[in-house]
Design a protein around this motif. Structure first.
Motif, PDB file in Angstrom:
ATOM      1  N   LEU A  80       0.842  -1.193   0.000  1.00 23.21           N
ATOM      2  CA  LEU A  80       0.000   0.000   0.000  1.00 23.21           C
ATOM      3  C   LEU A  80       0.875   1.239   0.000  1.00 23.21           C
ATOM      4  CD1 LEU A  80      -2.477  -1.137   2.786  1.00 23.21           C
ATOM      5  CD2 LEU A  80      -2.702  -1.468   0.332  1.00 23.21           C
ATOM      6  N   ARG A  81       0.372   2.301  -0.603  1.00 23.46           N
ATOM      7  CA  ARG A  81       1.094   3.569  -0.650  1.00 23.46           C
ATOM      8  C   ARG A  81       0.222   4.639  -0.005  1.00 23.46           C
ATOM      9  NH1 ARG A  81       4.204   4.942  -5.823  1.00 23.46           N
ATOM     10  NH2 ARG A  81       5.569   3.547  -4.711  1.00 23.46           N
ATOM     11  N   PRO A  82       0.802   5.475   0.861  1.00 26.34           N
ATOM     12  CA  PRO A  82       0.012   6.537   1.487  1.00 26.34           C
ATOM     13  C   PRO A  82      -0.383   7.607   0.468  1.00 26.34           C
ATOM     14  CG  PRO A  82       2.314   6.718   2.137  1.00 26.34           C
ATOM     15  CD  PRO A  82       2.190   5.471   1.320  1.00 26.34           C
ATOM     16  N   PHE A  83      -1.516   8.231   0.698  1.00 29.39           N
ATOM     17  CA  PHE A  83      -1.955   9.317  -0.174  1.00 29.39           C
ATOM     18  C   PHE A  83      -1.080  10.536   0.069  1.00 29.39           C
ATOM     19  CE2 PHE A  83      -5.790   6.778   0.610  1.00 29.39           C
ATOM     20  CZ  PHE A  83      -5.982   6.338  -0.677  1.00 29.39           C
ATOM     21  N   GLY A  84      -0.781  11.262  -0.961  1.00 30.83           N
ATOM     22  CA  GLY A  84       0.079  12.437  -0.832  1.00 30.83           C
ATOM     23  C   GLY A  84       1.555  12.086  -0.877  1.00 30.83           C
ATOM     24  N   GLY A  85       1.872  10.825  -1.143  1.00 31.62           N
ATOM     25  CA  GLY A  85       3.272  10.417  -1.238  1.00 31.62           C
ATOM     26  C   GLY A  85       3.799   9.832   0.054  1.00 31.62           C
ATOM     27  N   GLY A  86       4.920   9.209  -0.045  1.00 31.80           N
ATOM     28  CA  GLY A  86       5.540   8.604   1.124  1.00 31.80           C
ATOM     29  C   GLY A  86       5.995   7.193   0.812  1.00 31.80           C
ATOM     30  N   VAL A  87       6.457   6.527   1.815  1.00 34.80           N
ATOM     31  CA  VAL A  87       7.015   5.190   1.672  1.00 34.80           C
ATOM     32  C   VAL A  87       5.900   4.155   1.687  1.00 34.80           C
ATOM     33  CG1 VAL A  87       8.555   3.492   2.731  1.00 34.80           C
ATOM     34  CG2 VAL A  87       9.140   5.911   2.800  1.00 34.80           C
ATOM     35  N   GLU A  88       5.948   3.236   0.732  1.00 32.89           N
ATOM     36  CA  GLU A  88       4.997   2.124   0.705  1.00 32.89           C
ATOM     37  C   GLU A  88       5.185   1.277   1.948  1.00 32.89           C
ATOM     38  OE1 GLU A  88       5.268  -0.463  -2.653  1.00 32.89           O
ATOM     39  OE2 GLU A  88       4.423   1.006  -4.013  1.00 32.89           O
ATOM     40  N   TRP A  89       4.104   0.637   2.345  1.00 25.69           N
ATOM     41  CA  TRP A  89       4.230  -0.343   3.418  1.00 25.69           C
ATOM     42  C   TRP A  89       3.513  -1.613   2.972  1.00 25.69           C
ATOM     43  CZ3 TRP A  89       0.402   3.351   3.726  1.00 25.69           C
ATOM     44  CH2 TRP A  89      -0.871   2.950   4.087  1.00 25.69           C
ATOM     45  N   ASP A  90       3.834  -2.696   3.641  1.00 21.87           N
ATOM     46  CA  ASP A  90       3.192  -3.956   3.294  1.00 21.87           C
ATOM     47  C   ASP A  90       2.392  -4.461   4.474  1.00 21.87           C
ATOM     48  OD1 ASP A  90       4.892  -5.855   4.966  1.00 21.87           O
ATOM     49  OD2 ASP A  90       6.426  -4.925   3.711  1.00 21.87           O
ATOM     50  N   THR A  91       1.413  -5.268   4.178  1.00 18.84           N
ATOM     51  CA  THR A  91       0.583  -5.883   5.205  1.00 18.84           C
ATOM     52  C   THR A  91       0.059  -7.206   4.677  1.00 18.84           C
ATOM     53  OG1 THR A  91      -1.253  -5.517   6.746  1.00 18.84           O
ATOM     54  CG2 THR A  91      -1.564  -4.761   4.478  1.00 18.84           C
ATOM     55  N   GLU A  92      -0.337  -8.062   5.570  1.00 25.09           N
ATOM     56  CA  GLU A  92      -0.955  -9.311   5.162  1.00 25.09           C
ATOM     57  C   GLU A  92      -2.339  -8.997   4.600  1.00 25.09           C
ATOM     58  OE1 GLU A  92      -0.913 -12.271   8.267  1.00 25.09           O
ATOM     59  OE2 GLU A  92       0.964 -11.434   9.020  1.00 25.09           O
ATOM     60  N   PRO A  93      -2.754  -9.666   3.527  1.00 22.84           N
ATOM     61  CA  PRO A  93      -4.054  -9.383   2.925  1.00 22.84           C
ATOM     62  C   PRO A  93      -5.240  -9.535   3.881  1.00 22.84           C
ATOM     63  CG  PRO A  93      -2.741 -10.716   1.440  1.00 22.84           C
ATOM     64  CD  PRO A  93      -1.990 -10.633   2.733  1.00 22.84           C
ATOM     65  N   ARG A  94      -5.087 -10.342   4.920  1.00 23.70           N
ATOM     66  CA  ARG A  94      -6.203 -10.534   5.861  1.00 23.70           C
ATOM     67  C   ARG A  94      -6.544  -9.268   6.642  1.00 23.70           C
ATOM     68  NH1 ARG A  94      -4.602 -12.685  11.396  1.00 23.70           N
ATOM     69  NH2 ARG A  94      -2.430 -12.066  11.605  1.00 23.70           N
ATOM     70  N   TRP A  95      -5.660  -8.250   6.627  1.00 24.94           N
ATOM     71  CA  TRP A  95      -5.888  -7.005   7.355  1.00 24.94           C
ATOM     72  C   TRP A  95      -6.567  -5.931   6.515  1.00 24.94           C
ATOM     73  CZ3 TRP A  95      -5.471  -6.824  12.449  1.00 24.94           C
ATOM     74  CH2 TRP A  95      -4.663  -7.769  13.091  1.00 24.94           C
ATOM     75  N   LEU A  96      -6.876  -6.209   5.251  1.00 24.37           N
ATOM     76  CA  LEU A  96      -7.463  -5.195   4.373  1.00 24.37           C
ATOM     77  C   LEU A  96      -8.984  -5.153   4.493  1.00 24.37           C
ATOM     78  CD1 LEU A  96      -5.373  -5.653   1.126  1.00 24.37           C
ATOM     79  CD2 LEU A  96      -5.006  -4.045   2.988  1.00 24.37           C
ATOM     80  N   ALA A  97      -9.516  -3.939   4.422  1.00 23.21           N
ATOM     81  CA  ALA A  97     -10.961  -3.730   4.460  1.00 23.21           C
ATOM     82  C   ALA A  97     -11.311  -2.568   3.539  1.00 23.21           C
ATOM     83  CB  ALA A  97     -11.425  -3.432   5.883  1.00 23.21           C
ATOM     84  N   GLN A  98     -12.587  -2.496   3.134  1.00 23.27           N
ATOM     85  CA  GLN A  98     -13.031  -1.367   2.320  1.00 23.27           C
ATOM     86  C   GLN A  98     -13.356  -0.175   3.192  1.00 23.27           C
ATOM     87  OE1 GLN A  98     -16.139  -3.218  -0.168  1.00 23.27           O
ATOM     88  NE2 GLN A  98     -15.114  -2.108  -1.824  1.00 23.27           N
ATOM     89  N   GLN A  99     -13.827  -0.434   4.404  1.00 21.00           N
ATOM     90  CA  GLN A  99     -14.179   0.622   5.340  1.00 21.00           C
ATOM     91  C   GLN A  99     -13.619   0.256   6.703  1.00 21.00           C
ATOM     92  OE1 GLN A  99     -18.390   1.042   5.356  1.00 21.00           O
ATOM     93  NE2 GLN A  99     -18.502   1.701   3.241  1.00 21.00           N
ATOM     94  N   PRO A 100     -13.275   1.273   7.497  1.00 18.78           N
ATOM     95  CA  PRO A 100     -12.775   0.946   8.837  1.00 18.78           C
ATOM     96  C   PRO A 100     -13.907   0.440   9.712  1.00 18.78           C
ATOM     97  CG  PRO A 100     -12.955   3.312   8.571  1.00 18.78           C
ATOM     98  CD  PRO A 100     -13.267   2.706   7.239  1.00 18.78           C
ATOM     99  N   SER A 101     -13.545  -0.323  10.725  1.00 17.76           N
ATOM    100  CA  SER A 101     -14.541  -0.781  11.685  1.00 17.76           C
ATOM    101  C   SER A 101     -14.978   0.407  12.530  1.00 17.76           C
ATOM    102  CB  SER A 101     -13.940  -1.876  12.573  1.00 17.76           C
ATOM    103  OG  SER A 101     -12.895  -1.336  13.354  1.00 17.76           O
ATOM    104  N   PRO A 102     -16.072   0.306  13.266  1.00 20.41           N
ATOM    105  CA  PRO A 102     -16.533   1.444  14.091  1.00 20.41           C
ATOM    106  C   PRO A 102     -15.484   1.933  15.091  1.00 20.41           C
ATOM    107  CG  PRO A 102     -18.209  -0.253  13.959  1.00 20.41           C
ATOM    108  CD  PRO A 102     -16.984  -0.802  13.317  1.00 20.41           C
ATOM    109  N   VAL A 103     -14.521   1.081  15.436  1.00 16.84           N
ATOM    110  CA  VAL A 103     -13.466   1.477  16.375  1.00 16.84           C
ATOM    111  C   VAL A 103     -12.584   2.557  15.763  1.00 16.84           C
ATOM    112  CG1 VAL A 103     -11.454   0.646  17.663  1.00 16.84           C
ATOM    113  CG2 VAL A 103     -13.480  -0.798  17.425  1.00 16.84           C
ATOM    114  N   HIS A 104     -12.362   2.500  14.450  1.00 16.06           N
ATOM    115  CA  HIS A 104     -11.502   3.452  13.768  1.00 16.06           C
ATOM    116  C   HIS A 104     -12.332   4.600  13.220  1.00 16.06           C
ATOM    117  CE1 HIS A 104      -9.389  -0.432  13.478  1.00 16.06           C
ATOM    118  NE2 HIS A 104      -8.379   0.300  13.863  1.00 16.06           N
ATOM    119  N   SER A 105     -11.862   5.797  13.397  1.00 18.56           N
ATOM    120  CA  SER A 105     -12.566   6.967  12.852  1.00 18.56           C
ATOM    121  C   SER A 105     -11.659   7.752  11.934  1.00 18.56           C
ATOM    122  CB  SER A 105     -13.060   7.844  13.996  1.00 18.56           C
ATOM    123  OG  SER A 105     -11.961   8.262  14.775  1.00 18.56           O
ATOM    124  N   VAL A 106     -10.836   7.039  11.187  1.00 13.02           N
ATOM    125  CA  VAL A 106      -9.866   7.670  10.296  1.00 13.02           C
ATOM    126  C   VAL A 106     -10.521   7.906   8.943  1.00 13.02           C
ATOM    127  CG1 VAL A 106      -7.611   7.427   9.224  1.00 13.02           C
ATOM    128  CG2 VAL A 106      -8.027   6.440  11.468  1.00 13.02           C
TER     129      VAL A 106
END
Length: 108
Positions: A80-106
């Motif tokens: 994944l790449r952050p919006f506005g530029g920056g360093v890519e990061w990687d994550t396991e596919p099991r952590w991906l979602a289309q929307q954050p859970s109610p716990v996250h308000s990002v």
């Protein structure tokens, strides 16, 4: 064979240890490695992981609590790449979602 450091026009080393004029980059491996975002405390993967289908798709990384643009799957990881530029990061596919859970308000 040419010296890559000399070709890149780095300034010559003039320290007392070397006492020569061979150029040095002055870099260490630590400064070249990307820094992964820290995990969100007590984050749990979504019940159904989202699998992006195209490059640039907006996804939410539940583990880091960040939005990012999906770049590719490689070596079993999602990059994944952050919006506005920056360093890519990687994550396991099991952590991906289309929307954050109610716990996250990002917001993206």
């Amino acid at each position: 064979m040419t010296n890559l450091i000399i070709e890149r026009n780095f300034p010559p080393c003039r320290c007392e240890r070397c006492n020569d004029t061979v150029p040095e980059a002055g870099l260490s491996c630590g400064s070249l490695l990307p820094v992964a975002p820290p995990p969100v405390p007590r984050a749990v993967p979504p019940a159904v992981a989202y699998r992006p289908s195209r490059q640039g798709e907006v996804v939410f990384d539940v583990r880091s609590g960040r939005w990012g643009a999906f770049m590719a799957f490689q070596y079993g990881l999602a990059f994944l790449r952050p919006f506005g530029g920056g360093v890519e990061w990687d994550t396991e596919p099991r952590w991906l979602a289309q929307q954050p859970s109610p716990v996250h308000s990002v917001a993206p």
